[in-house]
Design a protein around this motif. Sequence first.
Motif, PDB file in Angstrom:
ATOM      1  N   LEU A 279      15.752   6.882   6.505  1.00  0.00           N
ATOM      2  CA  LEU A 279      14.189   7.198   6.943  1.00  0.00           C
ATOM      3  C   LEU A 279      13.786   5.950   6.840  1.00  0.00           C
ATOM      4  CD1 LEU A 279      11.709   8.213   4.160  1.00  0.00           C
ATOM      5  CD2 LEU A 279      14.051   7.853   3.431  1.00  0.00           C
ATOM      6  N   GLY A 280      12.633   5.740   8.292  1.00  0.00           N
ATOM      7  CA  GLY A 280      11.972   4.443   8.355  1.00  0.00           C
ATOM      8  C   GLY A 280      10.638   4.788   7.758  1.00  0.00           C
ATOM      9  N   LEU A 281      10.024   3.499   6.934  1.00  0.00           N
ATOM     10  CA  LEU A 281       8.896   3.566   6.444  1.00  0.00           C
ATOM     11  C   LEU A 281       7.963   2.470   7.158  1.00  0.00           C
ATOM     12  CD1 LEU A 281       9.747   2.502   2.817  1.00  0.00           C
ATOM     13  CD2 LEU A 281       9.628   5.209   3.855  1.00  0.00           C
ATOM     14  N   PHE A 282       6.615   3.089   7.572  1.00  0.00           N
ATOM     15  CA  PHE A 282       5.654   2.507   8.340  1.00  0.00           C
ATOM     16  C   PHE A 282       4.154   2.351   7.887  1.00  0.00           C
ATOM     17  CE2 PHE A 282       3.519   1.018  12.208  1.00  0.00           C
ATOM     18  CZ  PHE A 282       4.422   0.557  13.082  1.00  0.00           C
ATOM     19  N   GLY A 283       3.675   1.349   7.485  1.00  0.00           N
ATOM     20  CA  GLY A 283       2.315   1.162   7.118  1.00  0.00           C
ATOM     21  C   GLY A 283       1.337   0.021   7.966  1.00  0.00           C
ATOM     22  N   CYS A 284       0.108   0.115   8.043  1.00  0.00           N
ATOM     23  CA  CYS A 284      -0.519  -0.993   8.682  1.00  0.00           C
ATOM     24  C   CYS A 284      -1.930  -0.943   8.194  1.00  0.00           C
ATOM     25  CB  CYS A 284      -0.351  -0.470  10.348  1.00  0.00           C
ATOM     26  SG  CYS A 284      -1.265   0.716  10.836  1.00  0.00           S
ATOM     27  N   ARG A 285      -2.717  -2.007   8.750  1.00  0.00           N
ATOM     28  CA  ARG A 285      -4.359  -1.994   8.691  1.00  0.00           C
ATOM     29  C   ARG A 285      -4.730  -0.753   9.144  1.00  0.00           C
ATOM     30  NH1 ARG A 285      -5.363  -6.512   6.187  1.00  0.00           N
ATOM     31  NH2 ARG A 285      -3.995  -8.446   6.462  1.00  0.00           N
ATOM     32  N   GLU A 286      -5.898  -0.282   9.034  1.00  0.00           N
ATOM     33  CA  GLU A 286      -6.495   1.010   9.212  1.00  0.00           C
ATOM     34  C   GLU A 286      -7.168   0.631  10.934  1.00  0.00           C
ATOM     35  OE1 GLU A 286     -10.004   4.172   8.005  1.00  0.00           O
ATOM     36  OE2 GLU A 286      -9.792   2.025   6.931  1.00  0.00           O
ATOM     37  N   LYS A 287      -7.671  -0.522  10.852  1.00  0.00           N
ATOM     38  CA  LYS A 287      -8.070  -0.850  12.305  1.00  0.00           C
ATOM     39  C   LYS A 287      -6.995  -0.661  13.330  1.00  0.00           C
ATOM     40  CE  LYS A 287      -7.601  -5.917  12.147  1.00  0.00           C
ATOM     41  NZ  LYS A 287      -8.478  -7.146  12.146  1.00  0.00           N
ATOM     42  N   PHE A 288      -5.832  -0.514  13.122  1.00  0.00           N
ATOM     43  CA  PHE A 288      -4.619  -0.386  13.966  1.00  0.00           C
ATOM     44  C   PHE A 288      -4.175   0.664  14.038  1.00  0.00           C
ATOM     45  CE2 PHE A 288      -3.636  -5.154  12.556  1.00  0.00           C
ATOM     46  CZ  PHE A 288      -4.498  -5.770  13.627  1.00  0.00           C
ATOM     47  N   VAL A 289      -4.854   1.909  13.483  1.00  0.00           N
ATOM     48  CA  VAL A 289      -4.380   3.231  13.358  1.00  0.00           C
ATOM     49  C   VAL A 289      -3.850   3.901  14.886  1.00  0.00           C
ATOM     50  CG1 VAL A 289      -6.369   4.222  13.190  1.00  0.00           C
ATOM     51  CG2 VAL A 289      -4.553   5.259  12.242  1.00  0.00           C
ATOM     52  N   ARG A 290      -4.811   3.547  15.642  1.00  0.00           N
ATOM     53  CA  ARG A 290      -4.686   4.430  16.870  1.00  0.00           C
ATOM     54  C   ARG A 290      -3.496   3.646  17.904  1.00  0.00           C
ATOM     55  NH1 ARG A 290      -8.315   7.886  18.320  1.00  0.00           N
ATOM     56  NH2 ARG A 290     -10.342   8.191  17.194  1.00  0.00           N
ATOM     57  N   GLN A 291      -2.967   2.535  17.436  1.00  0.00           N
ATOM     58  CA  GLN A 291      -1.658   2.256  17.935  1.00  0.00           C
ATOM     59  C   GLN A 291      -0.372   2.184  17.251  1.00  0.00           C
ATOM     60  OE1 GLN A 291      -1.299   0.703  21.091  1.00  0.00           O
ATOM     61  NE2 GLN A 291      -3.418   1.081  21.337  1.00  0.00           N
ATOM     62  N   MET A 292      -0.648   2.733  16.090  1.00  0.00           N
ATOM     63  CA  MET A 292       0.695   3.228  15.245  1.00  0.00           C
ATOM     64  C   MET A 292       1.398   4.329  15.739  1.00  0.00           C
ATOM     65  SD  MET A 292       0.601   4.253  11.143  1.00  0.00           S
ATOM     66  CE  MET A 292      -0.198   5.525  11.229  1.00  0.00           C
ATOM     67  N   PRO A 293       2.760   4.221  15.755  1.00  0.00           N
ATOM     68  CA  PRO A 293       3.657   5.164  16.198  1.00  0.00           C
ATOM     69  C   PRO A 293       3.644   6.560  15.294  1.00  0.00           C
ATOM     70  CG  PRO A 293       5.123   3.380  15.714  1.00  0.00           C
ATOM     71  CD  PRO A 293       3.762   3.104  15.161  1.00  0.00           C
ATOM     72  N   GLY A 294       4.596   7.392  15.677  1.00  0.00           N
ATOM     73  CA  GLY A 294       4.959   8.637  14.890  1.00  0.00           C
ATOM     74  C   GLY A 294       3.882   9.306  14.532  1.00  0.00           C
TER      75      GLY A 294
END
Length: 451
Positions: A279-294
């Motif tokens: 399984l792939g794990l994926f996290g980021c900064r909140e300001k980038f949430v609309r570009q986050m895949p999945g």
Amino acid sequence: MRYLPLSPADRAGMLARVGAGHIDELFADVPADALLAEPIPGLPAHASEMAVERHMTRLAAQNLSAGTAPFFLGAGAYRHHIPASVDHLIQRGEFLTAYTPYQPEIAQGTLQVLFEFQTQVARLFGTDIANASMYDGSTACWEAIAMAARITRRGRTVISGGLHPHYVATAQGMARFTGDVLDVLPTRLVETPDCADLIAIIDNKTSAVVVQYPDVLGRVPDLAALADAAHAVGALLIVVVTEPVALGLIEAPGHLGADIVVGEGQALGVGLNFGGPYLGLFGCREKFVRQMPGRLCGETVDADGRRAFVLTLSTREQHIRREKATSNICTNAGLCALSFSIHMSLLGGEGLARLAAENHARAQATAAALAVIPGVSVLNQAYVNEFTVILPGDARAAVRAMGARGVLGGVPLGRLYPDNSGLANGLLIAASECTTDDDIAALVDALQEVL
């Protein structure tokens, strides 16, 4: 699931329905040199189910499995003890048969599991948010590169030589179709990670810097320095974690300036299964949430004010027009994510820290025992549970010889980098809480014999 073959009449009816006169027409787009002109030599045309089972059992008996021998393999797939509770719980019918929650109002249990999983990953990575998992670590790495390109509107990514070569190959395979430029630094058998070399080639055309933490040789790069250098020119820092247990001992990447953190979750709750499913794990900064895949599962309240869960910001290709989707990955590794989440819940924060410390202690004991073998040197001064040793000759031959003696003695770098002769003598060793003193002694004895 049993194989139930179709009858000739069934096949004829299916071909007629799609307008094909013969089954070969279905393979018209396959290059001729990729098609077999005749059956595979030595492969029987047919056999009974019982005969096939016996034959496959005999073949399986030739394997030297992780649970039956001293085991020091790693390189992105790790052996850890998985509590019996994990397997027991994931086999509950409501978990085992659950699929994608397209109707959130009748899938609250599945959505809550995903929400808890996201929370655990975000805390582990030190990021504001995390998604509901992806296929595996390598595809998550590519999705992070593509996401950074969308955010920065740049097409050049700088990749550390310490990134696992399989992850690099996955990114390069995808970049062929997108036009992204990937500058991959060479992998060198040196003690110091290539942070300075990465910083030297970051420019105002760089979309992102990709670094593994700890890297493929077990080294721990300076993420804060890389983050500062990337941010100074408007680029993002992408950190890849292939061994999540390590984060119980070293600082979370998000706390050191990483913008996107991805990785492989197999080490927690998911056993070694010949390469998958992971399984792939994926996290980021909140300001980038609309570009986050999945997928992203959110918490809200229903019409009666009760706590409820929903899929939110669904920008996947199944939900909007394909050309506007952030990703064409159309599912998440839900059962493996559940395994990860249960294992994390059983450990807790303090348990994860203790597990990581025990892994480090086992690795230290292994490194100390190997260092006294004439001709063997330990590359790393800093590591968690995986490190590299340098042998006096090709490590592939040594590993094969140790395997013949019943010891799975690590991953030779020549296997990961067959075209780089400068790495041929490198041997990647991983230890865990499963590594015993007897295992270490067996490794040392076997290596001394083969050298």
